[in-house]
Design a protein around this motif. Structure first.
Motif, PDB file in Angstrom:
ATOM      1  N   ILE A 111     -35.060 -34.525  19.217  1.00  0.00           N
ATOM      2  CA  ILE A 111     -35.968 -35.647  18.990  1.00  0.00           C
ATOM      3  C   ILE A 111     -35.881 -36.032  17.518  1.00  0.00           C
ATOM      4  N   PRO A 112     -35.719 -37.323  17.205  1.00  0.00           N
ATOM      5  CA  PRO A 112     -35.591 -37.741  15.805  1.00  0.00           C
ATOM      6  C   PRO A 112     -36.787 -37.253  14.977  1.00  0.00           C
ATOM      7  N   HIS A 113     -36.522 -36.864  13.752  1.00  0.00           N
ATOM      8  CA  HIS A 113     -37.617 -36.361  12.926  1.00  0.00           C
ATOM      9  C   HIS A 113     -37.477 -36.796  11.470  1.00  0.00           C
ATOM     10  N   ILE A 114     -38.627 -36.856  10.822  1.00  0.00           N
ATOM     11  CA  ILE A 114     -38.705 -37.075   9.378  1.00  0.00           C
ATOM     12  C   ILE A 114     -39.189 -35.777   8.759  1.00  0.00           C
ATOM     13  N   LEU A 115     -38.502 -35.313   7.749  1.00  0.00           N
ATOM     14  CA  LEU A 115     -38.897 -34.098   7.045  1.00  0.00           C
ATOM     15  C   LEU A 115     -39.875 -34.483   5.938  1.00  0.00           C
ATOM     16  N   LEU A 142     -34.042 -37.976   9.664  1.00  0.00           N
ATOM     17  CA  LEU A 142     -33.799 -39.390   9.385  1.00  0.00           C
ATOM     18  C   LEU A 142     -34.050 -39.679   7.906  1.00  0.00           C
ATOM     19  N   LYS A 143     -35.107 -39.054   7.385  1.00  0.00           N
ATOM     20  CA  LYS A 143     -35.460 -39.207   5.973  1.00  0.00           C
ATOM     21  C   LYS A 143     -36.156 -37.946   5.499  1.00  0.00           C
ATOM     22  N   ILE A 144     -36.129 -37.719   4.189  1.00  0.00           N
ATOM     23  CA  ILE A 144     -36.932 -36.678   3.559  1.00  0.00           C
ATOM     24  C   ILE A 144     -37.930 -37.388   2.654  1.00  0.00           C
ATOM     25  N   ILE A 145     -39.225 -37.154   2.904  1.00  0.00           N
ATOM     26  CA  ILE A 145     -40.272 -37.839   2.151  1.00  0.00           C
ATOM     27  C   ILE A 145     -41.216 -36.808   1.551  1.00  0.00           C
ATOM     28  N   THR A 146     -41.576 -36.999   0.293  1.00  0.00           N
ATOM     29  CA  THR A 146     -42.524 -36.109  -0.364  1.00  0.00           C
ATOM     30  C   THR A 146     -43.897 -36.777  -0.414  1.00  0.00           C
ATOM     31  N   VAL A 147     -44.945 -35.979  -0.161  1.00  0.00           N
ATOM     32  CA  VAL A 147     -46.306 -36.525  -0.176  1.00  0.00           C
ATOM     33  C   VAL A 147     -47.262 -35.548  -0.854  1.00  0.00           C
ATOM     34  N   SER A 148     -48.352 -36.097  -1.327  1.00  0.00           N
ATOM     35  CA  SER A 148     -49.474 -35.304  -1.818  1.00  0.00           C
ATOM     36  C   SER A 148     -50.761 -36.002  -1.393  1.00  0.00           C
ATOM     37  N   ALA A 149     -51.428 -35.422  -0.391  1.00  0.00           N
ATOM     38  CA  ALA A 149     -52.700 -36.007   0.049  1.00  0.00           C
ATOM     39  C   ALA A 149     -53.744 -35.894  -1.063  1.00  0.00           C
ATOM     40  N   ALA A 150     -53.666 -34.824  -1.852  1.00  0.00           N
ATOM     41  CA  ALA A 150     -54.633 -34.614  -2.937  1.00  0.00           C
ATOM     42  C   ALA A 150     -54.559 -35.728  -3.973  1.00  0.00           C
TER      43      ALA A 150
END
Length: 293
Positions: A111-115, A142-150
């Motif tokens: 299944i396609p995924h985003i890391l 498909l993509k690597i994305i960095t996040v910070s909810a804080a």
């Protein structure tokens, strides 16, 4: 034609799955706790973004099968995996890449995924760049994305990426609703969050909430709930000296419930000892966990 689809949020315990769901939704409906494996059931949240509908499936952390409750939790995560049009695989930026390798083995249907690399506010930019390079060597994402909810970083980039890979499809749900969960389940999770918040490591993993009765009125909800523990000593911890601790739990829970419901909340809490409940199929089903044996 808008885009609409199911997006599973998968990851190891404490990867930030519930935090991400609440953050993307803009509402708190999923339990958030630093306690590992706090989330136990799938939670569906409906995010409307640029006239597209994203149905997020929050799941328990991926872990090895142990107790009957843990088996239920792993099955919940694997069901979400197979039911999704797209997967967000979440990894704490500080974790080893072996967790991602395990996910690739579990994702037998490809299944396609985003890391999604989470908690990036806790490391330096140099560490982030290095970790991205490590993942790029083995990534099938498909993509690597960095996040910070804080810090509020990466939300729009992630939502844009999700919509990019969803199929064109009419809305599955009324765009006015934010979740397919019933109110009892959401209330249960918010009370359980209060329990973990006020007792921390003192309360064991084997604790849960049973909503005995819910009376709903226009401006008031009355909730009668029982905290289930496995031993008498745990019951004493929950109640506390002269009932001080359970009062703290109740006040914290009521604040969470009122913030979510925009109503006044009357909350009455009880404590009950049920020995071995997390291994008991009948008791698990009473608490809302359908266990396949």
């Amino acid at each position: 034609m808008p885009k609409s689809g199911f997006v599973g949020i998968i990851g190891k315990p404490n990867a930030g799955k519930s935090t991400l769901l609440n953050w993307l939704l803009g509402e708190k409906i999923a339990l958030v706790s630093p306690k590992a494996n706090a989330s136990r059931k799938r939670v569906n949240a409906i995010v409307m973004y640029k006239d597209n509908q994203i149905i997020l499936l929050d799941t328990p952390g991926l872990h090895e099968k142990e107790k009957l409750l843990n088996k239920f939790m792993l099955n919940e995560a694997l069901k979400a995996l197979s039911d999704s049009d797209l997967i967000l695989f979440l990894v704490d930026i500080r974790d080893d890449i072996k967790g991602y390798e395990w996910f690739l083995e579990l994702n037998k249907k490809n299944i396609p995924h985003i890391l999604v690399l989470t908690k990036t506010d806790l490391v330096s930019k140099e560490d982030i760049a290095k970790k991205i390079k490590d993942y790029e060597k083995i990534s099938k994402a498909l993509k690597i994305i960095t996040v910070s909810a804080a810090l509020g970083n990466g939300r729009e980039e992630l939502l844009d990426a999700i919509v990019e890979y969803l199929p064109e499809h009419p809305y599955y749900y009324d765009p006015e609703i934010i979740s397919t969960e019933n109110i009892r389940d959401i209330y249960k999770e918010l009370i359980r969050e209060a329990l973990f918040e006020k007792l921390g490591d003192e309360i064991p993993y084997e604790a849960d909430i049973l909503i005995e009765k819910l009376d709903e009125y226009e401006n008031l909800d009355k909730i009668y709930a029982t905290i289930i523990v496995e031993r008498e000593s745990q019951k004493g911890m929950v109640i506390g000296k002269k009932g001080k601790k359970i009062k703290e739990i109740g006040i914290y829970a009521r604040n969470l419930l009122e913030e979510f419901s925009s109503k006044k909340i009357y909350l009455e809490l009880f404590v009950k000892v049920v020995r071995g409940w997390s291994k008991n199929k009948k008791m698990l089903e009473e608490l809302g966990y359908e266990v396949e044996t």
